[in-house]
Write a protein that holds these residues in place. Structure first.
Motif, short mmCIF file in Angstrom:
data_model
loop_
_atom_site.label_atom_id
_atom_site.label_comp_id
_atom_site.label_asym_id
_atom_site.label_seq_id
_atom_site.Cartn_x
_atom_site.Cartn_y
_atom_site.Cartn_z
N THR A 92 5.10 6.66 13.51
CA THR A 92 5.31 8.12 13.42
C THR A 92 4.92 8.76 14.76
O THR A 92 4.02 8.31 15.45
N HIS A 93 5.62 9.84 15.10
CA HIS A 93 5.45 10.43 16.43
C HIS A 93 5.49 11.94 16.38
O HIS A 93 5.96 12.53 15.39
N SER B 165 4.63 16.35 12.66
CA SER B 165 4.92 17.75 12.34
C SER B 165 4.02 18.29 11.24
O SER B 165 3.84 19.49 11.12
N THR C 266 -1.10 10.08 5.73
CA THR C 266 -2.26 9.27 6.10
C THR C 266 -2.10 8.74 7.52
O THR C 266 -0.97 8.51 7.99
N HIS D 4 14.21 5.44 12.59
CA HIS D 4 12.81 5.60 12.15
C HIS D 4 12.64 4.71 10.92
O HIS D 4 13.41 4.80 9.96
N VAL E 34 0.85 -1.19 0.00
CA VAL E 34 0.00 0.00 0.00
C VAL E 34 0.88 1.23 0.00
O VAL E 34 1.89 1.28 0.71
N HIS F 97 5.18 9.85 1.96
CA HIS F 97 6.10 10.74 2.67
C HIS F 97 7.31 10.02 3.26
O HIS F 97 8.12 10.65 3.95
N SER F 98 7.46 8.72 3.03
CA SER F 98 8.63 8.02 3.55
C SER F 98 9.83 8.27 2.63
O SER F 98 9.67 8.51 1.43
N GLY G 14 0.71 5.09 1.03
CA GLY G 14 -0.10 6.11 1.71
C GLY G 14 0.06 7.42 0.96
O GLY G 14 -0.20 7.50 -0.24
N SER G 15 0.55 8.44 1.64
CA SER G 15 0.77 9.72 0.95
C SER G 15 2.21 9.84 0.45
O SER G 15 2.61 10.90 -0.04
N ARG H 91 12.95 15.36 20.00
CA ARG H 91 11.60 15.21 20.58
C ARG H 91 11.57 14.06 21.58
O ARG H 91 12.34 13.12 21.47
N MET I 14 -4.48 -2.06 5.70
CA MET I 14 -5.34 -1.50 6.75
C MET I 14 -6.43 -0.68 6.06
O MET I 14 -6.14 0.37 5.49
C1 LIG Z 1 7.92 16.66 5.60
C2 LIG Z 1 7.84 15.41 6.43
C3 LIG Z 1 7.62 15.53 7.80
C4 LIG Z 1 7.57 14.37 8.59
N1 LIG Z 1 7.35 14.52 9.93
C5 LIG Z 1 7.36 13.43 10.74
C6 LIG Z 1 7.16 13.58 12.14
O1 LIG Z 1 6.89 14.66 12.65
N2 LIG Z 1 7.25 12.46 12.90
C7 LIG Z 1 7.53 11.23 12.37
O2 LIG Z 1 7.63 10.26 13.12
N3 LIG Z 1 7.64 11.07 11.03
C8 LIG Z 1 7.57 12.13 10.22
N4 LIG Z 1 7.69 11.97 8.86
C9 LIG Z 1 7.71 10.61 8.31
C10 LIG Z 1 6.28 10.16 8.01
O3 LIG Z 1 5.46 10.29 9.12
C11 LIG Z 1 6.26 8.67 7.58
O4 LIG Z 1 7.00 8.55 6.41
C12 LIG Z 1 4.84 8.16 7.37
O5 LIG Z 1 4.90 6.78 7.12
C13 LIG Z 1 4.20 8.87 6.21
O6 LIG Z 1 2.88 8.42 5.99
P1 LIG Z 1 2.43 8.16 4.48
O7 LIG Z 1 0.94 8.18 4.46
O8 LIG Z 1 3.11 9.09 3.56
O9 LIG Z 1 2.95 6.69 4.29
P2 LIG Z 1 3.83 6.08 3.10
O10 LIG Z 1 5.18 6.69 3.11
O11 LIG Z 1 3.06 6.14 1.85
O12 LIG Z 1 3.93 4.56 3.60
C14 LIG Z 1 4.61 4.25 4.78
C15 LIG Z 1 4.39 2.77 5.11
O13 LIG Z 1 3.04 2.58 5.52
C16 LIG Z 1 2.44 1.56 4.74
N5 LIG Z 1 1.04 1.88 4.59
C17 LIG Z 1 0.49 3.07 4.27
N6 LIG Z 1 -0.85 2.96 4.26
C18 LIG Z 1 -1.15 1.67 4.56
C19 LIG Z 1 -2.36 0.94 4.69
N7 LIG Z 1 -3.55 1.51 4.54
N8 LIG Z 1 -2.28 -0.38 4.98
C20 LIG Z 1 -1.08 -0.98 5.16
N9 LIG Z 1 0.09 -0.33 5.07
C21 LIG Z 1 0.06 0.98 4.76
C22 LIG Z 1 3.22 1.57 3.43
O14 LIG Z 1 3.12 0.31 2.77
C23 LIG Z 1 4.62 1.83 3.94
O15 LIG Z 1 5.17 0.64 4.39
C24 LIG Z 1 7.72 13.08 8.02
C25 LIG Z 1 7.90 12.96 6.63
C26 LIG Z 1 7.94 14.13 5.85
C27 LIG Z 1 8.11 14.00 4.36
#
Ligand SMILES: Cc1cc2nc3c(=O)[nH]c(=O)nc-3n(C[C@H](O)[C@H](O)[C@H](O)COP(=O)(O)OP(=O)(O)OC[C@H]3O[C@@H](n4cnc5c(N)ncnc54)[C@H](O)[C@@H]3O)c2cc1C
Length: 416
Positions: free
Chosen positions: A117-118, A103, A108, A370, A40, A45-46, A42-43, A320, A166
């Motif tokens: 994420t925290h 932050s 998502t 992380h 999957v 952002h990893s 999400g948005s 943090r 999920m």
């Molecule tokens: C500008 C920026 C700021 C950030 N700030 C923080 C912060 O303050 N604290 C922190 O801890 N992190 C932070 N991050 C990291 C971010 O929280 C993680 O990368 C988080 O996973 C992003 O969520 P996403 O929806 O983009 O997930 P994605 O990067 O798209 O996916 C992450 C993981 O989740 C899985 N996944 C997503 N949706 C589902 C689903 N529905 N079912 C099963 N698996 C799923 C994906 O397969 C993948 O393994 C930041 C990242 C950026 C770019």
């Protein structure tokens, strides 16, 4: 895939053959049944290949948005594609709040939960810890709901996307609350080392931002529950900012949530970046290491000693605190934790060299990276720091015996 799909930072080009955007849970189930390998997205952002696959990627962005508040139970149930920006204003309008956020609001909930994420706060746990139930589409295409208290639940929440899709998450809510945010400039590092607990415990959520240059931490962000004591004039020599600050010195502070002590709703203060605004720098790379909270002063001193070896690659670093939880793959499993986050300039080689310096400096403190950011620590240096790693692997084998949800990243990290 005809479209080139990249992550938010642009450093990852996804290798998936197809990107599916199902419009219902039944469609998700059909896609999973038909797939050999599936992940999957999400948005996006990893900063590493955690979300990638060489076969089918599923985005849940087109699922019907679901934000069902159960006021009596104090919970909200959301679909697997919902973002914090979708959910937070609806909760606030209904008189509810989340206890903690990251932050930025554009990620998502599912992606945040999957990666532990925290935000920050001595009493605030990882965002995953607010989850009380998850509905997965498992490898066979069946729906499985796990609830807090179920045997497998603590293992299933922080799952790196390796257990299933999920499609629904239920989270604990708090009554709506207001936050007052104040920023202080120039906290001397020796004062921080001697008073770490006092600095971090002075409000609901405290973050330190520093470029690891010179003798002082650049900014202290203090997010206090409104109605408490009046803001102080200075913190151990750090003085109150006189205008809105961006964590990265020199960037426009007006994209950030309200500062200068003006109280506002939780979702307009706890995120650093406002809903609808571009977060952080944009072109950047991020890494983060977690160590036991008790080691924070020694870890800060260790980074301070080698700052000249990595600060030129840095845009900004954030420190943090995260409260302990019971989730097996959480970075705060079993103990209060401090996170050392680094936003690097978007130069891969310089970033990797700098990440290695930081990892070596923190090595005496058994750092855990992380899951969603850049790291070079080998799996053999990470797995021993997760006491329930074997139990998680057993759980993954049971929920996904064919390994449909395993990609190269999680296979090397957790399963090989
Ligand atoms: C500008 C920026 C700021 C950030 N700030 C923080 C912060 O303050 N604290 C922190 O801890 N992190 C932070 N991050 C990291 C971010 O929280 C993680 O990368 C988080 O996973 C992003 O969520 P996403 O929806 O983009 O997930 P994605 O990067 O798209 O996916 C992450 C993981 O989740 C899985 N996944 C997503 N949706 C589902 C689903 N529905 N079912 C099963 N698996 C799923 C994906 O397969 C993948 O393994 C930041 C990242 C950026 C770019």
């Amino acid at each position: 895939m005809t479209e080139t799909l990249r992550n938010w930072a642009g450093n990852i080009t996804f290798a998936a053959r197809s990107l599916a955007r199902p419009r219902s849970v039944a469609e998700v189930q059909d896609l999973v049944r038909a797939a050999r390998k599936v992940r999957v997205l999400g948005s996006g952002h990893s900063f590493n290949r955690i979300a990638d696959t060489d076969e089918t990627l599923i985005s849940l962005a087109h699922l019907p948005r679901r934000i069902d508040i159960d006021a009596a139970a104090g919970t909200v149930t959301v679909d697997g594609g919902a973002t914090y920006a979708d959910v937070a204003p609806v909760l606030h309008a209904a008189g509810f709040a989340l206890g903690n956020v990251a932050s930025l609001p554009s990620i998502t909930l599912a992606g945040a939960v999957a990666t532990a994420t925290h935000g920050s706060g001595d009493a605030n746990q990882n965002l995953s810890a607010a989850v009380s139930a998850i509905a997965f589409v498992t490898g066979s295409g069946e729906l499985l709901t796990l609830r807090r208290g179920d045997t497998d639940f603590d293992g299933a929440v922080v799952n790196l996307g390796a257990l299933g899709v999920m499609v629904e998450l239920t989270l604990d809510l708090l009554p709506d609350y207001d936050i007052r945010q104040n920023v202080y400039l120039g906290l001397p590092v020796p004062a921080l080392i001697d008073n770490f607990d006092a600095v971090m415990s002075r409000a609901y959520s405290v973050s330190l931002f520093t470029r690891w240059q010179g003798e002082a931490v650049d900014q202290v962000w203090v997010k206090a529950l409104a109605g408490g004591d009046d803001p102080v004039e200075d913190i151990l020599g750090a003085t109150a900012a006189t205008g809105p600050c961006h964590p990265i010195p020199g960037l426009d502070g007006t994209v950030c949530t309200g500062q200068m002590g003006v109280a506002g709703p939780w979702h307009e203060r706890l995120f650093h970046f406002s809903i609808g605004n571009t977060a952080s720098a944009g072109a950047e790379l991020q890494s983060e290491l977690f160590v036991a909270r008790a080691d924070a002063p020694a870890a800060i001193a260790a980074l301070f000693r080698v700052q000249d070896q990595f600060s030129s690659a840095l845009m900004i670093s954030e420190v943090r605190t995260v409260a302990a939880d019971k989730l097996w793959l959480s970075s705060a499993y079993g103990g209060d934790t401090v996170g050392f986050h680094f936003t690097w300039k978007p130069e891969w080689d310089a970033t990797i060299a700098a990440v290695k310096v930081v990892e070596a400096a923190l090595a005496p403190f058994n750092p855990r990276p992380h899951w969603a950011k850049v790291f070079t620590l080998p799996p053999s240096g990470i797995r021993p720091h997760y006491k329930q790693m074997d139990a998680f692997r057993d759980l993954a084998d049971r929920l996904d015996p064919a390994g449909k949800f395993r990609n190269d990243f999680v296979t090397k990290l957790l399963f090989d």
